[in-house]
Scaffold this active site. Structure first.
Site, PDB file in Angstrom:
ATOM      1  N   LEU A  77       0.838  -1.256   0.074  1.00 47.25           N
ATOM      2  CA  LEU A  77       0.048   0.101   0.082  1.00 47.25           C
ATOM      3  C   LEU A  77       0.864   1.396   0.010  1.00 47.25           C
ATOM      4  O   LEU A  77       1.902   1.491   0.615  1.00 47.25           O
ATOM      5  CB  LEU A  77      -0.829   0.098   1.156  1.00 47.25           C
ATOM      6  CG  LEU A  77      -1.865  -1.164   1.224  1.00 47.25           C
ATOM      7  CD1 LEU A  77      -2.856  -0.949   2.548  1.00 47.25           C
ATOM      8  CD2 LEU A  77      -2.574  -1.446   0.163  1.00 47.25           C
ATOM      9  N   ASP A  81       0.110   5.915  -0.711  1.00 45.61           N
ATOM     10  CA  ASP A  81      -0.631   6.817  -0.296  1.00 45.61           C
ATOM     11  C   ASP A  81      -1.807   7.143  -1.267  1.00 45.61           C
ATOM     12  O   ASP A  81      -2.913   7.491  -0.916  1.00 45.61           O
ATOM     13  CB  ASP A  81       0.089   8.529  -0.653  1.00 45.61           C
ATOM     14  CG  ASP A  81       0.838   8.602   0.497  1.00 45.61           C
ATOM     15  OD1 ASP A  81       0.922   7.607   1.633  1.00 45.61           O
ATOM     16  OD2 ASP A  81       1.535   9.518   0.731  1.00 45.61           O
ATOM     17  N   HIS A 109      -3.597   4.160  -2.376  1.00 46.01           N
ATOM     18  CA  HIS A 109      -4.327   3.269  -1.472  1.00 46.01           C
ATOM     19  C   HIS A 109      -5.076   3.876  -0.481  1.00 46.01           C
ATOM     20  O   HIS A 109      -6.332   3.969   0.030  1.00 46.01           O
ATOM     21  CB  HIS A 109      -3.806   2.214  -1.161  1.00 46.01           C
ATOM     22  CG  HIS A 109      -3.229   1.359  -2.179  1.00 46.01           C
ATOM     23  ND1 HIS A 109      -1.745   1.118  -2.462  1.00 46.01           N
ATOM     24  CD2 HIS A 109      -3.698   0.178  -3.199  1.00 46.01           C
ATOM     25  CE1 HIS A 109      -1.496   0.213  -3.617  1.00 46.01           C
ATOM     26  NE2 HIS A 109      -2.896  -0.131  -3.909  1.00 46.01           N
ATOM     27  N   SER A 125       2.332   4.014  -7.765  1.00 44.72           N
ATOM     28  CA  SER A 125       1.927   2.679  -7.894  1.00 44.72           C
ATOM     29  C   SER A 125       2.873   1.596  -7.167  1.00 44.72           C
ATOM     30  O   SER A 125       3.996   1.959  -6.781  1.00 44.72           O
ATOM     31  CB  SER A 125       2.148   2.243  -9.530  1.00 44.72           C
ATOM     32  OG  SER A 125       2.300   0.957  -9.701  1.00 44.72           O
ATOM     33  N   SER A 126       2.283   0.460  -6.796  1.00 44.72           N
ATOM     34  CA  SER A 126       3.108  -0.526  -6.093  1.00 44.72           C
ATOM     35  C   SER A 126       4.270  -0.727  -6.888  1.00 44.72           C
ATOM     36  O   SER A 126       5.515  -1.263  -6.454  1.00 44.72           O
ATOM     37  CB  SER A 126       2.373  -1.868  -5.759  1.00 44.72           C
ATOM     38  OG  SER A 126       1.285  -1.373  -5.017  1.00 44.72           O
ATOM     39  N   ARG A 127       4.113  -0.799  -8.252  1.00 53.35           N
ATOM     40  CA  ARG A 127       5.138  -1.233  -9.244  1.00 53.35           C
ATOM     41  C   ARG A 127       6.329  -0.089  -9.394  1.00 53.35           C
ATOM     42  O   ARG A 127       7.308  -0.526 -10.001  1.00 53.35           O
ATOM     43  CB  ARG A 127       4.637  -1.532 -10.437  1.00 53.35           C
ATOM     44  CG  ARG A 127       3.732  -2.740 -10.606  1.00 53.35           C
ATOM     45  CD  ARG A 127       3.482  -3.232 -12.120  1.00 53.35           C
ATOM     46  NE  ARG A 127       2.855  -4.505 -12.028  1.00 53.35           N
ATOM     47  CZ  ARG A 127       1.543  -4.866 -12.117  1.00 53.35           C
ATOM     48  NH1 ARG A 127       0.542  -3.703 -11.937  1.00 53.35           N
ATOM     49  NH2 ARG A 127       1.158  -6.065 -12.348  1.00 53.35           N
TER      50      ARG A 127
END
Ligand code: AMP
Length: 289
Positions: A35, A37, A39, A187-189
């Protein structure tokens, strides 16, 4: 109240039943974890409009193709718990793969039309995986409202279609994309990006901004707008454009010339190094009254 972690679908459903019996409004935020900011903003939005917030954390194998990054998708369960709790979540529903897809699982929800182009073209089984898991997560958490991010724009259209077509009794909210200060969509990525790639990736948000500015100045020619997107993206080396397109924001249709009254979306998917990144912006015609 401390964050409660739920692993079983049955237990989640029974908690949801009790909350509903107590007249609590349930809000759900589906995520794949790691997660950030972005999310957190969805969780905060859910907590503003509901009494009990459930964050779901499930890295859904069905929405990854064989060659994609499922096995290396970033995970940090303890940090996710902290972020979810701080943002206002009461429950974290984190089922295992076996809990979600036990032996013999054979159902897939498939949506036609809007799933076929752009993201769906480059990731052919992706939206079936999304529609199937979102349906299962909604059936497990029994929410009154569900909050999703505009970051995954085509996904928001797919989810709205799913909810309408299956008469799912949930209100869908879409919240704006949260960005790093320089513009990169969170993005998590992003964790995959090297320092240089992170700087290069600023062309993505720049491209949608440039196209948005052009529409503001009156440009309605789709090819011209696509050229603006691509020219900005190609200002860096080593970028692979999967798509950089302009479409009707509701139908994803691609007319040669947009009318003055239609909403327009710019959609981008690129690879920088081995990292695939997406972004978008929506332009809405101003109210005239
Ligand atoms: P994910 O964990 O990537 O599957 O995303 C879970 C939810 O968070 C989806 O509804 C995403 O659209 C949303 N989301 C992801 N990144 C952002 C962001 N930068 N800003 C707002 N929402 C986001």
């Amino acid at each position: 109240m401390a964050l409660e972690i739920i692993r079983s679908i049955r237990e989640m459903q029974s908690i949801a039943d009790n909350l509903r019996f107590d007249k609590k409004r349930i809000g759900v935020v589906p995520t794949m974890g790691y997660l950030h900011d972005g999310h957190a903003s969805l969780i905060q939005a859910a907590s503003d409009i509901s009494d009990s917030v459930i964050v779901t954390l499930f890295v859904n194998p069905k929405q990854f193709a064989a060659h994609e990054d499922l096995s290396r998708y970033p995970r940090d369960f303890d940090k996710d718990c902290k972020i979810a709790e701080q943002a206002g979540a009461h429950f974290l529903f984190a089922p295992s793969d076996e809990e979600m897809y036990p032996n013999g699982f054979a159902t897939s929800i498939s949506i036609s039309g809007i799933t076929q182009k752009f993201e769906g073209f480059f990731r052919p089984s992706h939206f079936d995986g999304v529609a199937t898991v979102v349906t299962k997560l909604l059936l497990a958490t029994k929410p009154h409202i569900a909050v999703f991010g505009q970051k995954d724009y085509q996904q928001t259209l797919v989810i709205k279609r799913l909810v309408a077509d299956l008469n799912l009794d949930v209100e869908v909210y879409i919240k704006p994309t949260i960005r790093e200060t320089e513009g990169l969509a969170m993005s998590s990525r992003n964790v995959y990006l090297s320092e240089t790639e992170r700087i290069q990736s600023l062309v993505i948000s720049q491209a949608v901004t440039d196209a948005y500015t052009a529409v503001e100045s009156g440009e309605r020619n789709r090819e011209q707008l696509n050229t603006i997107l691509k020219t900005t993206l190609l200002s860096i080396e080593h970028i692979e454009i999967e798509y950089a397109v302009t479409a009707n924001a509701e139908t994803l249709e691609e007319p040669d010339i947009f009318t003055e009254t239609e909403s327009i979306v710019f959609l981008i998917a690129v690879k920088i190094g081995s990292t695939r990144l997406i972004d978008n912006a929506v332009w809405n015609p101003r109210q005239t009254n």
